[in-house]
Design a protein around this motif. Structure first.
Motif, mmCIF file in Angstrom:
data_model
loop_
_atom_site.group_PDB
_atom_site.id
_atom_site.type_symbol
_atom_site.label_atom_id
_atom_site.label_comp_id
_atom_site.label_asym_id
_atom_site.label_seq_id
_atom_site.Cartn_x
_atom_site.Cartn_y
_atom_site.Cartn_z
ATOM 1 N N LEU A 202 -14.010 -6.423 0.353
ATOM 2 C CA LEU A 202 -12.561 -6.342 0.258
ATOM 3 C C LEU A 202 -12.117 -5.634 -1.009
ATOM 4 N N SER A 203 -12.905 -5.731 -2.057
ATOM 5 C CA SER A 203 -12.557 -5.043 -3.305
ATOM 6 C C SER A 203 -12.574 -3.532 -3.103
ATOM 7 N N ASP A 204 -13.526 -3.033 -2.299
ATOM 8 C CA ASP A 204 -13.578 -1.598 -2.002
ATOM 9 C C ASP A 204 -12.384 -1.181 -1.149
ATOM 10 N N VAL A 205 -12.049 -2.021 -0.188
ATOM 11 C CA VAL A 205 -10.890 -1.734 0.671
ATOM 12 C C VAL A 205 -9.622 -1.696 -0.165
ATOM 13 N N ALA A 206 -9.468 -2.682 -1.049
ATOM 14 C CA ALA A 206 -8.269 -2.743 -1.889
ATOM 15 C C ALA A 206 -8.178 -1.530 -2.804
ATOM 16 N N GLU A 207 -9.310 -1.118 -3.365
ATOM 17 C CA GLU A 207 -9.313 0.045 -4.253
ATOM 18 C C GLU A 207 -8.896 1.294 -3.502
ATOM 19 N N TYR A 208 -9.426 1.470 -2.292
ATOM 20 C CA TYR A 208 -9.101 2.660 -1.513
ATOM 21 C C TYR A 208 -7.651 2.642 -1.041
ATOM 22 N N ALA A 209 -7.142 1.440 -0.782
ATOM 23 C CA ALA A 209 -5.751 1.298 -0.337
ATOM 24 C C ALA A 209 -4.776 1.283 -1.504
ATOM 25 N N ALA B 69 -7.794 1.996 5.061
ATOM 26 C CA ALA B 69 -8.816 1.891 4.019
ATOM 27 C C ALA B 69 -10.042 1.167 4.538
ATOM 28 N N ALA B 70 -9.835 0.093 5.289
ATOM 29 C CA ALA B 70 -10.961 -0.666 5.828
ATOM 30 C C ALA B 70 -11.774 0.182 6.800
ATOM 31 N N ALA B 71 -11.095 0.962 7.634
ATOM 32 C CA ALA B 71 -11.803 1.839 8.569
ATOM 33 C C ALA B 71 -12.651 2.850 7.817
ATOM 34 N N HIS B 72 -12.086 3.407 6.748
ATOM 35 C CA HIS B 72 -12.820 4.404 5.963
ATOM 36 C C HIS B 72 -14.053 3.782 5.305
ATOM 37 N N VAL B 73 -13.873 2.646 4.655
ATOM 38 C CA VAL B 73 -14.988 1.995 3.970
ATOM 39 C C VAL B 73 -16.041 1.550 4.978
ATOM 40 N N LEU B 74 -15.594 0.959 6.087
ATOM 41 C CA LEU B 74 -16.533 0.472 7.098
ATOM 42 C C LEU B 74 -17.317 1.617 7.726
ATOM 43 N N SER B 75 -16.685 2.770 7.897
ATOM 44 C CA SER B 75 -17.369 3.916 8.504
ATOM 45 C C SER B 75 -18.479 4.448 7.610
ATOM 46 N N ILE B 76 -18.377 4.179 6.309
ATOM 47 C CA ILE B 76 -19.359 4.695 5.357
ATOM 48 C C ILE B 76 -20.371 3.631 4.939
ATOM 49 N N ASP C 206 8.056 1.291 10.615
ATOM 50 C CA ASP C 206 8.836 1.856 9.527
ATOM 51 C C ASP C 206 9.066 0.853 8.396
ATOM 52 N N SER C 207 8.758 -0.414 8.628
ATOM 53 C CA SER C 207 8.982 -1.412 7.596
ATOM 54 C C SER C 207 7.912 -1.302 6.519
ATOM 55 N N LYS C 208 8.268 -1.741 5.324
ATOM 56 C CA LYS C 208 7.323 -1.681 4.208
ATOM 57 C C LYS C 208 6.092 -2.525 4.499
ATOM 58 N N SER C 209 6.299 -3.697 5.080
ATOM 59 C CA SER C 209 5.176 -4.571 5.404
ATOM 60 C C SER C 209 4.234 -3.915 6.396
ATOM 61 N N ALA C 210 4.799 -3.264 7.426
ATOM 62 C CA ALA C 210 3.965 -2.601 8.423
ATOM 63 C C ALA C 210 3.197 -1.439 7.815
ATOM 64 N N ARG C 211 3.837 -0.711 6.924
ATOM 65 C CA ARG C 211 3.153 0.420 6.277
ATOM 66 C C ARG C 211 2.008 -0.070 5.399
ATOM 67 N N THR C 212 2.216 -1.169 4.713
ATOM 68 C CA THR C 212 1.144 -1.719 3.878
ATOM 69 C C THR C 212 -0.016 -2.201 4.727
ATOM 70 N N ARG C 213 0.298 -2.868 5.823
ATOM 71 C CA ARG C 213 -0.758 -3.341 6.729
ATOM 72 C C ARG C 213 -1.553 -2.167 7.280
ATOM 73 N N ALA C 214 -0.850 -1.107 7.659
ATOM 74 C CA ALA C 214 -1.529 0.077 8.179
ATOM 75 C C ALA C 214 -2.405 0.715 7.105
ATOM 76 N N ARG C 215 -1.922 0.715 5.857
ATOM 77 C CA ARG C 215 -2.711 1.300 4.770
ATOM 78 C C ARG C 215 -3.995 0.506 4.544
ATOM 79 N N PRO D 133 -6.139 -9.505 -3.633
ATOM 80 C CA PRO D 133 -5.477 -10.673 -3.026
ATOM 81 C C PRO D 133 -4.373 -10.314 -2.035
ATOM 82 N N ALA D 134 -3.799 -9.119 -2.154
ATOM 83 C CA ALA D 134 -2.723 -8.713 -1.247
ATOM 84 C C ALA D 134 -3.214 -8.602 0.196
ATOM 85 N N ILE D 135 -4.496 -8.348 0.369
ATOM 86 C CA ILE D 135 -5.040 -8.197 1.717
ATOM 87 C C ILE D 135 -4.899 -9.489 2.506
#
Length: 230
Positions: free
Chosen positions: A46-53, A31-38, A18-27, A58-60
């Motif tokens: 990482l730029s694609d992951v960041a865009e999708y998220a 995104a990484a799962a989606h990009v990696l699956s395709i 429920d924490s903001k940090s945990a939600r960001t990590r999950a996001r 740099p936040a990653i």
């Protein structure tokens, strides 16, 4: 990109989800799962992951030290979540379910999780052979656990006389699971429904595994034929 299938795999989510940090990590993981699956291991940036998220790249690095650490977590989570899903589906079956019927349920659970429920599972299956060995330690341990479930299913079918005597259970298991995994590479939801894929897979597996005297494998059990899409 195609629409995402799911949120993060349960195994990828920390306890304080429920924490903001945990939600960001999950996001980020979503995104990484989606990009990696395709795009696959080599094509995931990482730029694609960041865009999708919807984050700055740099936040990653606040959550994952490197691209490899992020991908390793996705790959582990994919097979870990699939194992937990299959265990849950099998545990919900009536105790009187036959070994072969349990295999049919496992076939459906695998396909639905792979193709419909989880980008993580698709990413894990599609990229399993592409990752360097150093990134596969946890994934391989989970794969062994997942395969052990299938081994129990096939051994139970063989012990109950529901597996053809000319089949080696381990080899038959590898062929079935390998075929189910490969579906992620060719299935196009615009051309056929997931229900049709499941029905065909179950029919092939049942007829391929069952002894000749099993009445459910007899010709004419179901005379309806699925329409051929061209």
């Amino acid at each position: 990109m195609v629409p995402r299938k799911s949120r993060a795999a349960p195994s990828a989510r920390p306890a304080d989800s429920d924490s903001k940090s945990a939600r960001t990590r999950a996001r980020i993981l979503d995104a990484a799962a989606h990009v990696l699956s395709i795009k696959g291991y080599a094509g995931t940036r990482l730029s694609d992951v960041a865009e999708y998220a919807e984050l700055q790249a740099p936040a990653i690095y606040y959550y994952f030290p490197s691209r490899e650490d992020l991908i390793e977590e996705v790959m582990f989570s994919g097979i870990a979540d699939m194992r937990k899903h299959l265990l849950g589906v099998l545990a919900a079956l009536p105790p009187e379910s036959s070994p072969l019927d349990r295999i049919m349920v496992a076939v459906e659970a695998h396909l639905r999780h792979e193709l419909e429920l989880s980008d993580y599972t698709t990413a894990s299956i599609r990229n399993s052979g592409q990752l360097p060995d150093r990134l596969r330690t946890r994934q391989l341990k989970e794969e062994a656990g997942y395969n052990a479930i299938w081994s129990q299913l096939f051994d139970a079918a063989a012990d109950a006389g529901q597996l053809r005597s000319d089949l080696d259970p381990r080899m038959a298991q590898a062929l079935v699971v390998g075929s189910l995994n490969w579906t992620a590479e060719w299935w196009n939801p615009r051309r056929s429904s997931l229900e049709l894929i499941v029905k065909n897979a179950q029919s092939l597996v049942r007829r391929g595994l069952s002894p000749a005297d099993d009445p459910r494998t007899a010709a004419g059990t179901d005379k309806r034929r699925a329409p051929v899409r061209r």
